[in-house]
Write a protein that holds these residues in place. Structure first.
Motif, mmCIF file in Angstrom:
data_model
loop_
_atom_site.group_PDB
_atom_site.id
_atom_site.type_symbol
_atom_site.label_atom_id
_atom_site.label_comp_id
_atom_site.label_asym_id
_atom_site.label_seq_id
_atom_site.Cartn_x
_atom_site.Cartn_y
_atom_site.Cartn_z
ATOM 1 N N LEU A 56 24.792 8.387 16.132
ATOM 2 C CA LEU A 56 24.741 7.202 16.995
ATOM 3 C C LEU A 56 26.073 6.913 17.671
ATOM 4 O O LEU A 56 26.122 6.534 18.846
ATOM 5 N N GLU A 57 27.182 7.099 16.959
ATOM 6 C CA GLU A 57 28.491 6.802 17.545
ATOM 7 C C GLU A 57 28.791 7.743 18.713
ATOM 8 O O GLU A 57 29.278 7.314 19.759
ATOM 9 N N GLN A 58 28.489 9.046 18.543
ATOM 10 C CA GLN A 58 28.731 10.006 19.626
ATOM 11 C C GLN A 58 27.829 9.714 20.826
ATOM 12 O O GLN A 58 28.263 9.791 21.980
ATOM 13 N N LEU A 59 26.568 9.364 20.552
ATOM 14 C CA LEU A 59 25.636 9.068 21.644
ATOM 15 C C LEU A 59 26.040 7.792 22.375
ATOM 16 O O LEU A 59 25.875 7.685 23.594
ATOM 17 N N SER A 60 26.564 6.813 21.638
ATOM 18 C CA SER A 60 27.040 5.586 22.270
ATOM 19 C C SER A 60 28.196 5.886 23.228
ATOM 20 O O SER A 60 28.249 5.367 24.342
ATOM 21 N N GLN A 61 29.112 6.737 22.789
ATOM 22 C CA GLN A 61 30.233 7.126 23.650
ATOM 23 C C GLN A 61 29.747 7.902 24.869
ATOM 24 O O GLN A 61 30.265 7.726 25.973
ATOM 25 N N LEU A 85 17.941 8.747 21.747
ATOM 26 C CA LEU A 85 19.061 8.380 22.614
ATOM 27 C C LEU A 85 19.620 9.579 23.370
ATOM 28 O O LEU A 85 20.094 9.433 24.508
ATOM 29 N N ASP A 86 19.572 10.759 22.755
ATOM 30 C CA ASP A 86 20.064 11.937 23.459
ATOM 31 C C ASP A 86 19.246 12.198 24.719
ATOM 32 O O ASP A 86 19.791 12.529 25.780
ATOM 33 N N HIS A 87 17.927 12.022 24.603
ATOM 34 C CA HIS A 87 17.055 12.195 25.778
ATOM 35 C C HIS A 87 17.314 11.104 26.813
ATOM 36 O O HIS A 87 17.313 11.367 28.024
ATOM 37 N N LEU A 88 17.555 9.867 26.342
ATOM 38 C CA LEU A 88 17.854 8.768 27.267
ATOM 39 C C LEU A 88 19.132 9.067 28.050
ATOM 40 O O LEU A 88 19.186 8.881 29.270
#
Length: 394
Positions: free
Chosen positions: A169-174, A217-220
């Motif tokens: 989640l932290e990497q995807l948020s960045q 989130l990766d797809h988003l």
């Protein structure tokens, strides 16, 4: 009522073995803890605020262990949560991390180090929720909902648990922040995010929409990145360069036209002013030569007046061109700041051309006036004294 802060309650919580049934054993480790507990026991209003009481009223000293009843205090003070799932369900926690709280398992209060992984992922999720909030049509904080309106109206309840927060989640948020950050195309980026959210959640049950977003989130991020690449393709470097070059050639043509439009009149300056002085003849007293000289001089001044109007009009045209170029420069800096420095030299060159043509027009006006003045001096020198009386009625 004694003043008990949430920090005082945290000291109690840290020294309590919670039994999971609304009670526990408190080890009175310091005089401060003892003072807080005595203050609560002696004040009914304070008890209503902090929700801590002795199971059996009795005297106690530092170093003893006492049985207590304990529950979450007033929300105005803070939150006592059994775990992070309970913290995430507190009012407002869907959008902002509460200021004061204590999580029994694993025994954490804000400011403690190290930060538990679940809390780090929660804080990353809040950044994502902030981005979703900016892209939503409107937000209902009371109902914990994000509402998106496109071809359909999609309401997304912001409900999640610790198990729903992936380790990535932290990497995807960045990653999402990198796409949305920046001062250009902000509205378009959030519009792309809203479209992607609607497309990804429209087929999901309402209660699963937010969890589905978090799980994908990766797809988003990919959808937003892909949409933005397609959007900026219409603003490619080569296209910007072609547009600026076309505007530059157009401005050059307009600037040069300010001189070419009055070129015929410029060629008449020597004839209408300077040559006039050499063509004047010595007149007699009010004879035909006198009147011919007068008509020639008057024609020279009429020409200078018309030329002055033409020069003034062309200077106004240059001012309009300069204003238009300034607007074009500002749009370039606002919409394409990343490549602004590559094209600013073109505008500096155009500014120099405008300044040069203003200077030329000023010189033209001055030359015409000087020529007319010389012609007038020649006329006055050649005309006999007393000839001015010829203009008076006899």
């Amino acid at each position: 009522m004694p003043d008990v802060r949430f920090a005082d309650l945290v000291a109690l919580y840290r020294h309590t073995r919670f039994d999971g049934n609304g009670g526990g054993a408190l080890y009175v480790a310091s005089e401060e803890i003892a003072a807080t507990l005595r203050a609560v026991e002696s004040d009914e209003d304070l008890y209503d605020q902090v929700q801590i009481s002795l199971v059996e009223a009795a005297e106690f000293d530092v170093g003893q262990e006492v049985r207590i009843n304990i529950a979450s205090p007033s929300h105005k003070i803070g939150y006592l949560c059994q775990n992070f799932d309970a913290l995430f369900r507190t009012p407002g926690a869907a959008f902002v991390e509460p200021e004061n709280y204590y999580v029994i398992d694993p025994g954490y209060a804000p400011g403690d180090e190290p930060v538990p992984p679940a809390l780090a992922r929660y804080r990353a999720l809040l950044n994502i929720i902030a981005a979703l909030r900016n892209s939503a049509t409107y937000v209902s904080e009371l109902q914990r909902e994000l509402v998106f309106i496109g071809t359909d109206k999609i309401a997304i309840p912001v409900e999640f648990a610790e198990a729903d927060l992936p380790s990535s989640l932290e990497q995807l948020s960045q990653r999402l922040s990198r796409v949305l950050d920046g001062q250009i195309h902000t509205d378009e980026k959030y519009g792309l995010l809203a479209d992607a959210v609607i497309e990804m959640t429209r087929a999901q049950p309402s209660t699963r929409r937010f969890v589905h977003l978090v799980a994908n989130l990766d797809h988003l991020c990919e959808e937003v990145e892909k949409g933005y690449r397609m959007f900026v393709s219409s603003f490619s470097y080569s296209r910007i360069k072609k547009e600026i070059e076309a505007a530059r050639l157009d401005y050059i043509g307009k600037i040069h036209k300010t001189i070419s439009d009055i070129q015929g009149q410029l060629l008449g300056i020597p004839v209408a002013t300077i040559v006039v002085a050499s063509q004047l003849k010595a007149p007699g007293q009010c004879d035909s030569t006198f009147w011919t000289n007068t008509a020639v001089l008057l024609g020279a001044w009429v020409f200078v007046g018309l030329l002055w109007l033409a020069v003034r009009n062309q200077r106004h045209t240059l001012e309009a061109i300069g204003t238009d170029m300034k607007g074009q420069r500002e749009r370039l800096e606002r919409d394409h700041a990343a490549v602004h420095d590559d094209f600013v030299g073109m505008f500096n060159e155009l500014d120099k051309r405008v300044s040069w043509h203003r200077c030329v027009l000023t010189i033209v006006g001055c030359v015409a006036l000087v020529g007319a003045a010389l012609a007038t001096m020649a006329y006055l020198m050649m005309t006999p004294r007393g000839s001015m009386a010829c203009f008076l009625p006899s």
